[in-house]
Each structure stands twice: as structure tokens, then as C-alpha cells.
Design an enzyme around this catalytic site. Structure first.
Site, PDB file in Angstrom:
ATOM      1  N   ASP A  11       0.835  -1.196   0.000  1.00  0.00           N
ATOM      2  CA  ASP A  11       0.000   0.000   0.000  1.00  0.00           C
ATOM      3  C   ASP A  11       0.873   1.251   0.000  1.00  0.00           C
ATOM      4  O   ASP A  11       1.743   1.393   0.866  1.00  0.00           O
ATOM      5  CB  ASP A  11      -0.902   0.032   1.236  1.00  0.00           C
ATOM      6  CG  ASP A  11      -1.967  -1.048   1.216  1.00  0.00           C
ATOM      7  OD1 ASP A  11      -2.158  -1.681   0.162  1.00  0.00           O
ATOM      8  OD2 ASP A  11      -2.607  -1.265   2.271  1.00  0.00           O
ATOM      9  N   LYS A  38      -6.140  -7.338   0.584  1.00  0.00           N
ATOM     10  CA  LYS A  38      -7.215  -7.831   1.438  1.00  0.00           C
ATOM     11  C   LYS A  38      -6.931  -9.236   1.977  1.00  0.00           C
ATOM     12  O   LYS A  38      -7.244  -9.543   3.125  1.00  0.00           O
ATOM     13  CB  LYS A  38      -8.544  -7.806   0.684  1.00  0.00           C
ATOM     14  CG  LYS A  38      -9.024  -6.399   0.330  1.00  0.00           C
ATOM     15  CD  LYS A  38     -10.419  -6.395  -0.252  1.00  0.00           C
ATOM     16  CE  LYS A  38     -11.470  -6.721   0.765  1.00  0.00           C
ATOM     17  NZ  LYS A  38     -11.566  -5.747   1.855  1.00  0.00           N
ATOM     18  N   GLY A  39      -6.338 -10.083   1.162  1.00  0.00           N
ATOM     19  CA  GLY A  39      -6.005 -11.418   1.644  1.00  0.00           C
ATOM     20  C   GLY A  39      -4.966 -11.379   2.750  1.00  0.00           C
ATOM     21  O   GLY A  39      -5.118 -12.018   3.802  1.00  0.00           O
ATOM     22  N   LEU A 196     -21.484  -1.636   8.267  1.00  0.00           N
ATOM     23  CA  LEU A 196     -22.147  -0.355   8.017  1.00  0.00           C
ATOM     24  C   LEU A 196     -21.291   0.830   8.453  1.00  0.00           C
ATOM     25  O   LEU A 196     -21.818   1.887   8.781  1.00  0.00           O
ATOM     26  CB  LEU A 196     -23.490  -0.329   8.765  1.00  0.00           C
ATOM     27  CG  LEU A 196     -24.441  -1.495   8.465  1.00  0.00           C
ATOM     28  CD1 LEU A 196     -25.625  -1.483   9.417  1.00  0.00           C
ATOM     29  CD2 LEU A 196     -24.906  -1.452   7.016  1.00  0.00           C
ATOM     30  N   ASP A 222      -7.707   6.308  10.471  1.00  0.00           N
ATOM     31  CA  ASP A 222      -7.598   5.759   9.119  1.00  0.00           C
ATOM     32  C   ASP A 222      -8.491   4.523   9.053  1.00  0.00           C
ATOM     33  O   ASP A 222      -8.306   3.584   9.829  1.00  0.00           O
ATOM     34  CB  ASP A 222      -6.140   5.401   8.833  1.00  0.00           C
ATOM     35  CG  ASP A 222      -5.907   4.860   7.428  1.00  0.00           C
ATOM     36  OD1 ASP A 222      -6.879   4.688   6.681  1.00  0.00           O
ATOM     37  OD2 ASP A 222      -4.736   4.601   7.088  1.00  0.00           O
ATOM     38  N   GLY A 227     -12.470  -3.002   7.378  1.00  0.00           N
ATOM     39  CA  GLY A 227     -13.361  -4.032   6.851  1.00  0.00           C
ATOM     40  C   GLY A 227     -12.718  -5.408   6.863  1.00  0.00           C
ATOM     41  O   GLY A 227     -13.379  -6.411   7.158  1.00  0.00           O
ATOM     42  N   ASP A 228     -11.432  -5.471   6.536  1.00  0.00           N
ATOM     43  CA  ASP A 228     -10.718  -6.749   6.578  1.00  0.00           C
ATOM     44  C   ASP A 228     -10.636  -7.277   8.001  1.00  0.00           C
ATOM     45  O   ASP A 228     -10.766  -8.483   8.240  1.00  0.00           O
ATOM     46  CB  ASP A 228      -9.318  -6.590   5.992  1.00  0.00           C
ATOM     47  CG  ASP A 228      -9.337  -6.286   4.510  1.00  0.00           C
ATOM     48  OD1 ASP A 228     -10.236  -6.792   3.815  1.00  0.00           O
ATOM     49  OD2 ASP A 228      -8.459  -5.542   4.045  1.00  0.00           O
ATOM     50  N   GLY A 263      -2.568   3.060   8.347  1.00  0.00           N
ATOM     51  CA  GLY A 263      -2.115   1.880   7.624  1.00  0.00           C
ATOM     52  C   GLY A 263      -3.015   0.695   7.860  1.00  0.00           C
ATOM     53  O   GLY A 263      -3.701   0.605   8.878  1.00  0.00           O
ATOM     54  N   SER A 267      -2.235  -1.351  11.728  1.00  0.00           N
ATOM     55  CA  SER A 267      -3.335  -0.990  12.621  1.00  0.00           C
ATOM     56  C   SER A 267      -4.100  -2.199  13.152  1.00  0.00           C
ATOM     57  O   SER A 267      -4.965  -2.056  14.014  1.00  0.00           O
ATOM     58  CB  SER A 267      -4.325  -0.078  11.888  1.00  0.00           C
ATOM     59  OG  SER A 267      -5.038  -0.797  10.892  1.00  0.00           O
TER      60      SER A 267
END
Length: 278
Positions: A11, A38-39, A196, A222, A227-228, A263, A267
Site C-alpha cells: 500500500d 485484502k487477503g 455499516l 484511518d 473491513g478486513d 495503515g 493498525s
């Protein structure tokens, strides 16, 4: 053991006062580089929350690969299923983050795009997690080999084969992805989790909401990786046998804590970090 089949990225993050509108240039940002994908994010998140984790993925044969895998190695994620592909670059995500923690992301898949079903052929899989940043055919091959729980994060939103959806015990999506897939998700014989953002998350089964959770109040720095973290935490909790309500509360707390540092992978919270919020 949870086997994650998914993407590995580096990233490159620009953090500034605001996000640009179409055609607009925003200056004054600061630059940082963090391991991501994401993985990889979900693999490290699940590991930090106490699960034994193997990652199956691909990176390029380049100098970015070592940087992309650094925190996974330090976190004791099993990387025996990660291949280094000649002629391909390591995946890169270009991320812009505003002062209030919102983000825009452009992903260059690189080696992630060449992960194939043959790459999971000889991998023993108990529980499995997958994300759509690698091919659906590869995820299907892995899901069919799994002897335990199968968790699919349908991100980014795209057309997914019915055969893959049928293998899932848990489907996780955010609000945007839920709108894309519509009511079809609720026709599946699986838990459906909808995150959400600041409003927490809901968990559904057979078209009925069975749990809802609100996030704890935190200082949002951040949202990249939240979500991951949510998906990994919910999967870990359900595999552990937590009730749907407790599992969702655990996942929402984990996602919120992930927003308190910059990050994606830096994080990701450890289990002890969640204690004050549960």
C-alpha cells in the site's frame, strides 16, 4: 488452521486534508508505505486474534515483495503457500486518505491476477477464507477442498459464480457491496454479514436479521483495513463457536480499533486490544 486465499499488496498511502474530486489536484499530503492486500490483511488480522493461519497468494519477483510480506513474517503467518512469480510485479494499492479517515483506493493487481486453481491443489485446507482480489476459479477450488468453515468476503463487488457462493458458510460485504448483490445474498444457505461503517454491522440468516452491533467510540485516524479486520474477526469468532450476537460484537469492536492507527496491517489489533471495548 485457517487458510486464506487472497491478495498481497504493497500500500502506497497519501494522507492529506481532503480527498480530490474528479479532475482536482490536492497537495500538501504526506506519504507512507505499508504492507496490504485484502487477503494479507485478513490473514494477519486472524493471526493477531489468535488463529493459526496460512496464506496462499502470489507476489512478484521484485524488491516490493519483501516489503509486502514483512509484517506477515513477523506475525508468524504461514507463508509456505505464497509464490514469487517471475515477470510479474507485486500488487500495489494507491490509497488517498483524508483528515477524517475516509479513503479512495486504486489497486494494481500484479501477481495476484495469476493465482490459479493449481496453486491450491496440494494444500490441505480445514477452514478457508477468500477475497475477490484473486480469481473466483481459484477460490472455488480452495472452497471445495475445505473440510470446515468457508468465509467469503465479496469485495470488490463483481459477478460471482453461483457454485462459489454455494460453498460459503459466511458471506461478508459492506453497504456498497450489499447494494450491488441485492437480495440474492439472502437466498444463500449462509450467514450474511453487512458492515455499516460507523453504524456497526448486521448479521442475517435465511433472509432474517439475527444480530446487530454498534461500534465502540474510538478516535478514527484511518479506516483502511477496518473491513478486513471485521471479516477476519467475525470468521474467527464463529469458528470458535461464539454465538452470532457475540461474534458480531467481537468483529465490530475489532474493526473499530483498527481505525485508530494509520495503515492497514500496522493498525490490526491483537486480541488483548479489544478487551476494553467488549
Amino acid at each position: 488452521m485457517i487458510t486464506i486465499v487472497g491478495s498481497i499488496n504493497l500500500d502506497i498511502v497519501a494522507t492529506g486534508a481532503s480527498l480530490p474530486r474528479p479532475g482536482e489536484t490536492v497537495t500538501g499530503a504526506t506519504l507512507a508505505r505499508h504492507p496490504g492486500g485484502k487477503g494479507a490483511n485478513q490473514a494477519l488480522a486472524a493471526r493477531r486474534l489468535g488463529a493459526d493461519v496460512r496464506l496462499v497468494g502470489a507476489v512478484g519477483a521484485d524488491d516490493m515483495a519483501e516489503e509486502a510480506l514483512k509484517l506477515l513474517q513477523a506475525g508468524s503467518v504461514d507463508l509456505s503457500g505464497v509464490q514469487h512469480v517471475n515477470g510479474e510485479t507485486t500488487g500495489v494499492a494507491l490509497i488517498a486518505v483524508s483528515a477524517d479517515g475516509e479513503n479512495q483506493i486504486v489497486v494494481c493487481p500484479g501477481a495476484n491476477a495469476v493465482l490459479r486453481p493449481a496453486d491450491v491443489e496440494f494444500v490441505e485446507i480445514e477452514h478457508m477464507m477468500g477475497v475477490l482480489e484473486v480469481s473466483a476459479d481459484t477460490l472455488l477450488a480452495a472452497a471445495r477442498k475445505a473440510t470446515g468453515f468457508v468465509s467469503l468476503n465479496l469485495a470488490p463487488a463483481m459477478v460471482v459464480p453461483d457454485e462459489l457462493l454455494a460453498e460459503a458458510d459466511l458471506i461478508s460485504v459492506n453497504e456498497t457491496e450489499a447494494a450491488y448483490y441485492g437480495g440474492a445474498l439472502h437466498q444463500l444457505d449462509a450467514y450474511v454479514a453487512i458492515s455499516l461503517g460507523g453504524d456497526g454491522a448486521t448479521l442475517w440468516k435465511d433472509g432474517k436479521q439475527i444480530a446487530q452491533a454498534l461500534p465502540p467510540k474510538v478516535n478514527v485516524v484511518d479506516t483502511v483495513g477496518a473491513g478486513d479486520t471485521f471479516t477476519a474477526a467475525l470468521t474467527v469468532a464463529l469458528i470458535e463457536g461464539q454465538s452470532p450476537q457475540k461474534a458480531l460484537e467481537f468483529a465490530v469492536a475489532a474493526g473499530a480499533v483498527a481505525c485508530t492507527k494509520p495503515g492497514a496491517q500496522p493498525s490490526l489489533p491483537k486480541r488483548v486490544d479489544l478487551d476494553p471495548y467488549l
